[in-house]
Design a protein around this motif. Structure first.
Motif, PDB file in Angstrom:
ATOM      1  N   GLN A  43     -14.746   0.222  10.784  1.00  0.00           N
ATOM      2  CA  GLN A  43     -14.171   0.869  11.970  1.00  0.00           C
ATOM      3  C   GLN A  43     -13.791  -0.150  13.057  1.00  0.00           C
ATOM      4  OE1 GLN A  43     -13.864   4.575  12.079  1.00  0.00           O
ATOM      5  NE2 GLN A  43     -14.048   4.018   9.944  1.00  0.00           N
ATOM      6  N   VAL A  44     -12.995  -1.131  12.679  1.00  0.00           N
ATOM      7  CA  VAL A  44     -12.535  -2.141  13.640  1.00  0.00           C
ATOM      8  C   VAL A  44     -11.139  -1.740  14.115  1.00  0.00           C
ATOM      9  CG1 VAL A  44     -12.114  -4.604  14.028  1.00  0.00           C
ATOM     10  CG2 VAL A  44     -13.821  -3.873  12.342  1.00  0.00           C
ATOM     11  N   ALA A  45     -11.040  -1.186  15.307  1.00  0.00           N
ATOM     12  CA  ALA A  45      -9.766  -0.626  15.780  1.00  0.00           C
ATOM     13  C   ALA A  45      -8.704  -1.713  15.964  1.00  0.00           C
ATOM     14  CB  ALA A  45     -10.000   0.132  17.079  1.00  0.00           C
TER      15      ALA A  45
ATOM     16  N   LEU B 144      -2.946   2.119   6.650  1.00  0.00           N
ATOM     17  CA  LEU B 144      -4.361   2.410   6.905  1.00  0.00           C
ATOM     18  C   LEU B 144      -4.736   1.852   8.266  1.00  0.00           C
ATOM     19  CD1 LEU B 144      -6.993   3.465   5.383  1.00  0.00           C
ATOM     20  CD2 LEU B 144      -7.464   1.060   4.954  1.00  0.00           C
ATOM     21  N   SER B 145      -5.135   2.728   9.169  1.00  0.00           N
ATOM     22  CA  SER B 145      -5.536   2.247  10.494  1.00  0.00           C
ATOM     23  C   SER B 145      -6.974   1.745  10.430  1.00  0.00           C
ATOM     24  CB  SER B 145      -5.410   3.376  11.511  1.00  0.00           C
ATOM     25  OG  SER B 145      -6.352   4.373  11.196  1.00  0.00           O
ATOM     26  N   GLY B 146      -7.397   1.094  11.502  1.00  0.00           N
ATOM     27  CA  GLY B 146      -8.736   0.524  11.524  1.00  0.00           C
ATOM     28  C   GLY B 146      -9.838   1.534  11.738  1.00  0.00           C
ATOM     29  N   THR B 147      -9.473   2.727  12.181  1.00  0.00           N
ATOM     30  CA  THR B 147     -10.509   3.739  12.417  1.00  0.00           C
ATOM     31  C   THR B 147     -10.156   5.022  11.670  1.00  0.00           C
ATOM     32  OG1 THR B 147      -9.320   4.351  14.411  1.00  0.00           O
ATOM     33  CG2 THR B 147     -11.204   2.910  14.706  1.00  0.00           C
ATOM     34  N   GLY B 148     -11.166   5.860  11.488  1.00  0.00           N
ATOM     35  CA  GLY B 148     -10.981   7.114  10.747  1.00  0.00           C
ATOM     36  C   GLY B 148     -12.036   7.223   9.669  1.00  0.00           C
ATOM     37  N   PHE B 149     -11.850   8.182   8.763  1.00  0.00           N
ATOM     38  CA  PHE B 149     -12.823   8.413   7.698  1.00  0.00           C
ATOM     39  C   PHE B 149     -12.883   7.166   6.799  1.00  0.00           C
ATOM     40  CE2 PHE B 149     -13.828  10.761   3.580  1.00  0.00           C
ATOM     41  CZ  PHE B 149     -15.177  10.843   3.880  1.00  0.00           C
ATOM     42  N   SER B 150     -14.061   6.561   6.745  1.00  0.00           N
ATOM     43  CA  SER B 150     -14.178   5.244   6.094  1.00  0.00           C
ATOM     44  C   SER B 150     -13.849   5.285   4.596  1.00  0.00           C
ATOM     45  CB  SER B 150     -15.589   4.693   6.276  1.00  0.00           C
ATOM     46  OG  SER B 150     -15.839   4.482   7.631  1.00  0.00           O
TER      47      SER B 150
ATOM     48  N   PRO C   4       0.832  -1.211   0.000  1.00  0.00           N
ATOM     49  CA  PRO C   4       0.000   0.000   0.000  1.00  0.00           C
ATOM     50  C   PRO C   4       0.863   1.255   0.000  1.00  0.00           C
ATOM     51  CG  PRO C   4      -0.127  -1.138   2.116  1.00  0.00           C
ATOM     52  CD  PRO C   4       0.682  -2.005   1.217  1.00  0.00           C
TER      53      PRO C   4
ATOM     54  N   TRP D 148      -7.447   4.101  -0.509  1.00  0.00           N
ATOM     55  CA  TRP D 148      -6.280   3.255  -0.217  1.00  0.00           C
ATOM     56  C   TRP D 148      -6.293   2.018  -1.112  1.00  0.00           C
ATOM     57  CZ3 TRP D 148      -6.222  -1.726   1.995  1.00  0.00           C
ATOM     58  CH2 TRP D 148      -5.029  -2.137   2.598  1.00  0.00           C
ATOM     59  N   LYS D 149      -7.454   1.397  -1.209  1.00  0.00           N
ATOM     60  CA  LYS D 149      -7.603   0.183  -2.032  1.00  0.00           C
ATOM     61  C   LYS D 149      -7.318   0.488  -3.503  1.00  0.00           C
ATOM     62  CE  LYS D 149     -11.848  -0.829  -3.427  1.00  0.00           C
ATOM     63  NZ  LYS D 149     -11.778  -0.877  -4.884  1.00  0.00           N
TER      64      LYS D 149
ATOM     65  N   TYR E  46      -8.210  -4.587  14.570  1.00  0.00           N
ATOM     66  CA  TYR E  46      -8.382  -5.590  13.504  1.00  0.00           C
ATOM     67  C   TYR E  46      -7.170  -6.523  13.380  1.00  0.00           C
ATOM     68  CZ  TYR E  46      -5.169  -3.274  10.276  1.00  0.00           C
ATOM     69  OH  TYR E  46      -4.051  -2.768   9.677  1.00  0.00           O
TER      70      TYR E  46
ATOM     71  N   THR F  28     -11.656   6.705   3.089  1.00  0.00           N
ATOM     72  CA  THR F  28     -10.219   6.606   2.837  1.00  0.00           C
ATOM     73  C   THR F  28      -9.831   5.176   2.459  1.00  0.00           C
ATOM     74  OG1 THR F  28     -10.002   8.228   4.589  1.00  0.00           O
ATOM     75  CG2 THR F  28      -7.965   7.256   3.816  1.00  0.00           C
ATOM     76  N   ALA F  29     -10.602   4.209   2.999  1.00  0.00           N
ATOM     77  CA  ALA F  29     -10.300   2.805   2.701  1.00  0.00           C
ATOM     78  C   ALA F  29     -10.411   2.539   1.197  1.00  0.00           C
ATOM     79  CB  ALA F  29     -11.250   1.895   3.470  1.00  0.00           C
TER      80      ALA F  29
ATOM     81  N   ALA G 215     -11.553  -3.525   7.750  1.00  0.00           N
ATOM     82  CA  ALA G 215     -11.470  -2.971   9.106  1.00  0.00           C
ATOM     83  C   ALA G 215     -11.789  -1.476   9.091  1.00  0.00           C
ATOM     84  CB  ALA G 215     -10.077  -3.210   9.675  1.00  0.00           C
ATOM     85  N   ARG G 216     -11.225  -0.760   8.113  1.00  0.00           N
ATOM     86  CA  ARG G 216     -11.469   0.680   8.054  1.00  0.00           C
ATOM     87  C   ARG G 216     -12.922   0.977   7.681  1.00  0.00           C
ATOM     88  NH1 ARG G 216      -7.832   4.858   8.151  1.00  0.00           N
ATOM     89  NH2 ARG G 216      -8.846   6.838   7.749  1.00  0.00           N
TER      90      ARG G 216
ATOM     91  N   LEU H 212      -5.919  -6.857  -4.092  1.00  0.00           N
ATOM     92  CA  LEU H 212      -5.604  -6.768  -2.661  1.00  0.00           C
ATOM     93  C   LEU H 212      -5.211  -8.154  -2.148  1.00  0.00           C
ATOM     94  CD1 LEU H 212      -8.400  -4.528  -1.064  1.00  0.00           C
ATOM     95  CD2 LEU H 212      -6.235  -3.833  -2.075  1.00  0.00           C
TER      96      LEU H 212
ATOM     97  N   ASN I  58      -7.486  -5.419   6.238  1.00  0.00           N
ATOM     98  CA  ASN I  58      -7.161  -4.027   6.588  1.00  0.00           C
ATOM     99  C   ASN I  58      -8.222  -3.081   6.014  1.00  0.00           C
ATOM    100  OD1 ASN I  58      -5.828  -1.680   7.241  1.00  0.00           O
ATOM    101  ND2 ASN I  58      -3.930  -2.193   6.225  1.00  0.00           N
ATOM    102  N   PHE I  59      -8.585  -3.328   4.763  1.00  0.00           N
ATOM    103  CA  PHE I  59      -9.575  -2.493   4.067  1.00  0.00           C
ATOM    104  C   PHE I  59     -10.943  -2.579   4.765  1.00  0.00           C
ATOM    105  CE2 PHE I  59     -12.935  -2.743   0.712  1.00  0.00           C
ATOM    106  CZ  PHE I  59     -12.956  -1.408   0.367  1.00  0.00           C
TER     107      PHE I  59
END
Lengths: 581, 258
Positions: free
Chosen positions: B103-105, A321-327, A317, A333-334, B107, A329-330, B99-100, B89, B96-97
């Motif tokens: 919103q799985v902190a 990409l963290s697990g939380t934040g503005f969705s 990537p 990122w993808k 993950y 963005t995923a 999870a975001r 992917l 990872n995707f």
């Protein structure tokens, strides 16, 4: 047995045609067929009855200037020689006749001889060749000559080449079976080709006057020299078999054609016998090839052209990409990872290095400012192309993800969030490429005449602000189109084909152009209103930036509204009708 | 946990699902069965918010799937019969995707455990193109379970799995149900339905024929106690002679599979 294969081929073609005619009941295909038909008539068929560009009927018998016929024949033979050389040099795999998975499943276990399978394959390739001949004849006929001579000439060239490709793949397999590796084969073939070229070169050096740059002052003199090399030395004989294949196509009249056709046909028949009597096992490689073909088709159907082309490699990537934040963005990122399949970091570095070297090379010769102006001009052209071709090439958005729309719809995201996430990656990639070009352009500004420096920098700055928003708008249009008219936009390579689909694409291209013009109009008005008075007061350099900023603001509002609209369209998009064509 | 009231889905003049009403409590496993074209997939798609119902309401965890879609979708997972993956992917990037998106902190911990449980931990950096059909199915399941959904829909969950995978899948479904998830399984495999479902809903031509516990359904379609297995019950329930079974509808327009 061959009759069963004829039956299969006949009904495959017939049913395909019937289904195409049937779908004309749907207005989208009927309108597409009318527009596509007009397009083909306008660009090809009308020249069967009228001359090129509305001129007189092209002459049925071509009269070439003396010596030119032989030269064209040799040039054609040279092209064929290179194609054949590549067929012996480049491929490395064992012989494989490409069958569909269904054909492999039904025909390979059936009591069908290997020779019959080859005949079936040849029969099917003739259909493809027939359509190629039709199109090539329509094209070459525009420049005169007899249509039948063109058609038969093209058929001989394409059919002989087709047989040669097959024969060479069989020969390659035989060599591999006998322990001759690909490397050794390539060395032998290359050695033979080099010996042939060296022979011609040595002959030319000994018998022809030394060539210097003064001898080649224009295209005519270069052609004359090439003609002498090709027509008076060993090339004439070395290329003889290839000349035999090209000669019927170039025949100026029916008598010459008949004279040329017989030896070419003999060569064709020899190729046929070569292929038919080659006892090479191709089944195993064919099964593998059919599976690869099926995988590519499945990838293409899923809108994944890249995956349809070759095996993909996992890409890292571009950011964590963290697990939380503005969705959304995923999704960005993808899609950036997906873009990385096409534009890897290594490719970016290569582009940057090339552009920088290119820029400095020009700058180094910029004493007269001329080279810098040329470089700036080239950068402007590249930017223009990136604006209009970029959104068509970078399809990592709804156009690629539409086959997975049902999955996207299960995500707990609002439509606009999905739209934003989908569209951001191609915008970012395009903008990055354009900023790189602008950076080089800005660097070269200092090699321009002093009076142009300020204006050049202002243009670069204005463009840097304006281009990302323009990219955004340009990407919104095809994305909205694919959601509004999914059946009109091809999300894969294996979609419907034919004149009606060409017509649909033309209509969509025109509609997208119209939508773009409408979107640009308000920004153009704002730009003009600000630029014109400021230009009088402070000059063009200082007027450009505020005008660009204002136009960008207008476009940004449109882009924002566009994302909201795109989100609404996605929310309304009915996945059950997604593939209705 | 799931409340469906008068769910109706029309494609033009064709009725794919008609006036379907049922509810599902936490811990229940509902088997959704019916002949081909009965409307099972359309029903699941409406329940998952993929397609909007023409009429009626669907509530997931108290949230309307149309009006309050985000909160409803946060609680559910839908597993299609064909694993639908992003081909560029890797296995871990999928997690990872997702999870975001959900919103799985934590993950990384949950994802690693899921990959272990599903026995694809060694494929962490592989692309879907490098996975077998069964492994793709496992990856799709790992993605769906990452956010610990309270409502899970399965459309033919055992397709492509090997015997060990089937055993693990059944155990996994029952484990989730014991942990309080409400589960709907659409399948033609009646032995699977009989083994793990606590309730049965039989659809035919878009209409509900019966909805109840396995015992209730068995009782209704048995002439004598214990005279019929689930297969026999299915045939009796969906046969044309059954007065409760609706008449066949005209075929669907092309492109609109059910």
């Amino acid at each position: 047995m061959i009759s069963a294969l004829f039956y299969l081929q006949y009904h495959t073609v017939r049913n395909r045609l019937v289904s195409r005619f049937k779908r004309l009941k749907q207005p989208k295909y009927l309108i597409g067929a009318i527009v596509g038909g007009l397009y083909f008539y306008w660009y090809f068929f009308r020249y069967l009855f009228r001359g090129y560009a509305g001129g007189p009927q092209p002459p049925a018998n071509l009269t070439w200037p003396p010596g030119h016929l032989l030269l064209f024949e040799l040039l054609g033979a040279l092209v064929l020689f290179v194609i054949v050389l590549m067929a012996w040099l480049v491929p490395h795999e064992r012989a494989a006749l490409t069958f569909s998975e269904a054909e492999v499943a039904f025909l390979f276990p059936a009591p069908v001889t290997r020779r019959t399978l080859i005949h079936f394959k040849l029969l099917r390739s003739q259909l493809r060749i027939f359509f190629s001949v039709l199109l090539l004849t329509l094209f070459s006929r525009r420049f005169g000559g007899n249509a039948w001579i063109h058609a038969l000439g093209w058929w001989l060239i394409l059919s002989t080449l087709n047989l040669h490709f097959l024969g060479s793949s069989f020969a390659r397999t035989m060599m591999l079976d006998r322990g001759i590796s690909n490397r050794l084969r390539r060395l032998l073939v290359l050695g033979l080709a080099v010996a042939m070229v060296a022979g011609v070169w040595v002959w030319a050096k000994r018998t022809m006057p030394r060539l210097n740059s003064a001898d080649i002052t224009d295209l005519g003199s270069a052609m004359d020299y090439l003609q002498r090399v090709l027509t008076t030395g060993p090339a004439l004989y070395l290329l003889y078999p290839f000349r035999l294949v090209v000669r019927p196509f170039l025949a100026p009249d029916a008598t010459a054609f008949l004279g040329a056709f017989a030896p070419a046909l003999l060569l064709f028949l020899l190729h046929y016998l070569w292929v038919i009597y080659s006892d090479v096992a191709f089944e195993e490689a064919s099964v593998e090839a059919s599976q690869k073909l099926a995988t590519r088709l499945a990838a293409a159907r899923a809108g994944n052209w890249q995956g349809a082309k070759k095996n993909q490699k996992a890409k890292r990537p571009w950011f964590a990409l963290s697990g939380t934040g503005f969705s959304a963005t995923a999704l960005f990122w993808k899609n950036l990872i997906g873009i990385g399949q096409v534009f890897s970091i290594r490719l970016w570095i290569t582009i940057i290095v090339i552009v920088v070297i290119f820029g400095f090379a020009f700058a180094g010769k910029a004493q007269s400012h001329g080279s810098s102006i040329v470089a700036e001009f080239l950068i402007a052209i590249a930017l223009g192309y990136s604006l209009f071709l970029g959104p068509q090439l970078l399809r990592l958005d709804f156009r690629r993800d539409l086959p997975l729309a049902d999955i996207l719809k299960t995500f707990p995201l609002r439509g606009w969030q999905i739209a934003l996430g989908e569209i951001l990656a191609p915008v970012a990639a395009l903008a990055a490429f354009q900023w790189l070009l602008l950076l080089i352009g800005a660097g070269l500004v200092f090699y321009l005449p002093a009076k142009l420096e300020g204006l050049g920098l202002a243009i670069a700055l204005g463009a840097a602000v304006l281009l990302p928003v323009l990219d955004w708008l340009l990407l919104l249009i095809p994305n909205a189109a694919v959601l509004l008219f999914p059946a009109w936009i091809q999300t894969g390579k294996d979609g419907p084909r034919g004149i009606e689909v060409t017509g649909q694409r033309l209509i969509m291209a025109l509609a997208q152009l119209l939508a773009l013009l409408l979107a640009l109009a308000p920004a153009a008005v704002v730009f003009t209103v600000i630029f014109l008075p400021l230009n009088i007061v402070v000059g063009p350099g200082a007027a450009l930036l505020p005008a660009s900023l204002a136009a960008t603001a207008v476009l940004a509002v449109e882009a924002g509204l566009g994302v909201l609209l795109l989100g609404k369209l996605f929310e309304r998009f009915d996945v059950t009708e997604e593939h209705t064509r | 946990m799931v409340q469906v009231e008068s769910l109706t889905k029309l494609y033009g003049e064709f009725t794919a699902v008609s006036e379907l009403t049922f509810s599902l409590q936490p811990g229940e496993v509902l088997g959704l069965v019916g002949p081909n074209g009965a409307g099972k997939t359309t029903t699941l798609r409406c329940l998952a918010g993929i397609i909007p119902p023409t009429r009626g309401t669907v509530r997931v965890g108290g949230h309307d799937i149309v009006r309050d879609a985000i909160d409803a979708k946060k609680q559910l997972a839908f597993f299609t019969d064909e694993p639908r993956l992003f081909d560029y992917l890797t296995v871990w990037q999928h997690l990872n995707f997702i999870a975001r998106i959900y919103q799985v902190a934590d993950y990384e911990r949950t994802g690693a455990a899921l990959l272990e449980e599903l026995e694809i931990a060694n494929k962490r950096d592989a692309l879907p193109g490098e996975l077998s059909r069964g492994m793709k199915q496992k990856l799709a399941i790992a993605c769906g379970l990452l956010h610990s959904p309270r409502v899970i829909y399965f459309d033919e969950p055992l397709t492509g799995l090997d015997p060990l995978g089937i055993r693990r899948m059944k155990d996994s479904i029952l484990k989730r149900a014991r942990n309080g998830a409400a589960i709907i399984i659409s399948s033609h495999l009646l032995h699977l339905v009989g083994e793990i479902c606590s309730r049965l809903l039989i659809l035919k031509n878009g209409q509900k024929i019966i909805d109840g516990t396995l015992e209730e359904v068995t009782r209704k379609f048995s002439e004598q106690p214990g005279d019929a297995n689930l297969e026999e019950i299915f045939f009796r329930a969906t046969s044309e002679t059954n007065p409760a079974a609706p008449a066949a509808a005209p075929p669907l327009p092309p492109g609109n599979e059910r």
